[in-house]
Design a protein around this motif. Structure first.
Motif, PDB file in Angstrom:
ATOM      1  N   ASP A  12       4.209  -4.001   6.826  1.00 16.84           N
ATOM      2  CA  ASP A  12       4.237  -3.635   5.912  1.00 16.84           C
ATOM      3  C   ASP A  12       2.700  -4.087   6.108  1.00 16.84           C
ATOM      4  O   ASP A  12       2.004  -2.672   4.546  1.00 16.84           O
ATOM      5  N   ASP A  13       2.382  -4.953   6.518  1.00 17.02           N
ATOM      6  CA  ASP A  13       0.559  -4.746   6.014  1.00 17.02           C
ATOM      7  C   ASP A  13       0.143  -3.777   7.193  1.00 17.02           C
ATOM      8  O   ASP A  13      -1.044  -3.105   6.462  1.00 17.02           O
ATOM      9  N   LYS A  27       0.618  -0.515   4.534  1.00 14.85           N
ATOM     10  CA  LYS A  27      -1.049  -0.519   3.346  1.00 14.85           C
ATOM     11  C   LYS A  27      -1.774  -0.320   4.174  1.00 14.85           C
ATOM     12  O   LYS A  27      -3.069   0.212   3.108  1.00 14.85           O
ATOM     13  N   TYR A  71       5.778   2.259   1.648  1.00 12.41           N
ATOM     14  CA  TYR A  71       5.125   2.011   1.333  1.00 12.41           C
ATOM     15  C   TYR A  71       4.878   2.406  -0.295  1.00 12.41           C
ATOM     16  O   TYR A  71       4.212   1.398  -1.285  1.00 12.41           O
ATOM     17  N   LEU A  96       5.832  -1.501  -1.954  1.00 15.15           N
ATOM     18  CA  LEU A  96       4.977  -2.293  -1.511  1.00 15.15           C
ATOM     19  C   LEU A  96       3.730  -1.591  -2.664  1.00 15.15           C
ATOM     20  O   LEU A  96       2.675  -2.635  -3.553  1.00 15.15           O
ATOM     21  N   GLU A 103       2.329  -4.227  -6.066  1.00 14.80           N
ATOM     22  CA  GLU A 103       0.413  -4.481  -6.267  1.00 14.80           C
ATOM     23  C   GLU A 103       0.866  -3.666  -7.774  1.00 14.80           C
ATOM     24  O   GLU A 103      -0.378  -4.799  -8.395  1.00 14.80           O
TER      25      GLU A 103
END
Length: 274
Positions: A82-83, A86, A186, A189, A193
């Protein structure tokens, strides 16, 4: 006699070479006839020029070396991916490109199926080729000139490693993901956010900053008494640490925006700004 014998030996080789040259010449001539007259090949060329596939890596590899064995044992591949998603524009872009390639390649294959030969026996005869030979050469060139299959899939391989300080032990593990997971991950995510940036999240974040240490520091600064009525805990009331500008109205959890109030004064103030 020696030269005659040598000539006799060489003659078959010459004949074979001439035969090969004639054969190749005929092949090239027939091929050129088909290329210059085939409507099917012309349409294939037009289709190829109109079709553009995206260049995409067939695999992404990410590696991380961890500092301790505990971090290695508890390593979360999903969080790690995921990091990367992102922060990697290339990864997200590649996922979109592969989706386009898959759609475009399917359209391309469908269009190929519609490009049948239209040559007639009379037309083949006019250029001095048999009908079957014309079709055979045309089919071979049609197959050869098709666009190469683009990248239609891509794996993301994540590696986590750890080496002991003396390098006596080395550990490695990996997990493979599909590029098709990227868009949904994404999107999730971005939702997270957005929630974090929302007013509700801001309020929760500000309130969570009110630690026991900070609360004690504010009460000590205010002499352990309500700054409005002056009462203390000895008077049988409960002391609160209050936001002067309420969190609901944009206030932050910093010392200059905090004060000590008794329970009654705090409830009476509610979320108003004094």
């Amino acid at each position: 006699m020696g030269s005659l014998a040598d000539l006799i030996k060489v003659c078959p080789l010459i004949v074979i070479a001439v035969f090969i040259l004639v054969f190749l010449s005929c092949q090239i001539r027939d091929r050129n006839k088909v290329v210059s007259t085939s409507v099917r090949l012309k349409k294939l060329n037009e289709l190829n020029q109109q079709t553009y596939f995206e260049m995409v890596p067939k695999q992404f590899v990410f590696r991380t070396a961890l500092e301790t064995k505990q971090k290695y044992d508890n390593f979360n591949f999903d969080k790690y991916l995921d990091d990367k998603i992102k922060n990697s524009e290339e990864l997200r872009s590649s996922a979109e490109k592969i989706q386009k390639n898959r759609q475009l390649y399917q359209e391309y294959r469908n269009n190929l199926c519609n490009l049948a030969s239209v040559i007639t026996e009379e037309e083949a005869k006019k250029i001095k080729l048999s009908y079957n030979r014309y079709l055979k050469i045309e089919a071979s060139l049609f197959e050869k000139n098709q666009l190469t299959e683009p990248t239609l899939n891509c794996n993301i391989v994540c590696y986590a490693t750890y080496s002991s300080p003396q390098r006596r032990n080395h550990y490695s593990k990996n997990k493979t993901f599909s590029i098709f997971e990227v868009p949904e991950r994404y999107e999730n995510l971005m939702k997270i956010e957005e929630e974090r940036n929302s007013e509700e999240y801001r309020r929760k974040r500000e309130r969570s900053k009110m630690s026991d240490k900070l609360r004690y520091s504010i009460m000590k600064r205010d002499g352990f008494k309500c700054v409005i009525c002056g009462r203390r805990a000895d008077d049988g009331i409960k002391l609160h640490v209050d936001h002067i500008i309420p969190v609901a109205k944009g206030g932050t959890t910093i010392e200059s925006n905090l004060r000590t109030l008794c329970e009654s004064c705090n409830w009476g103030k509610s979320d108003s700004i004094e």
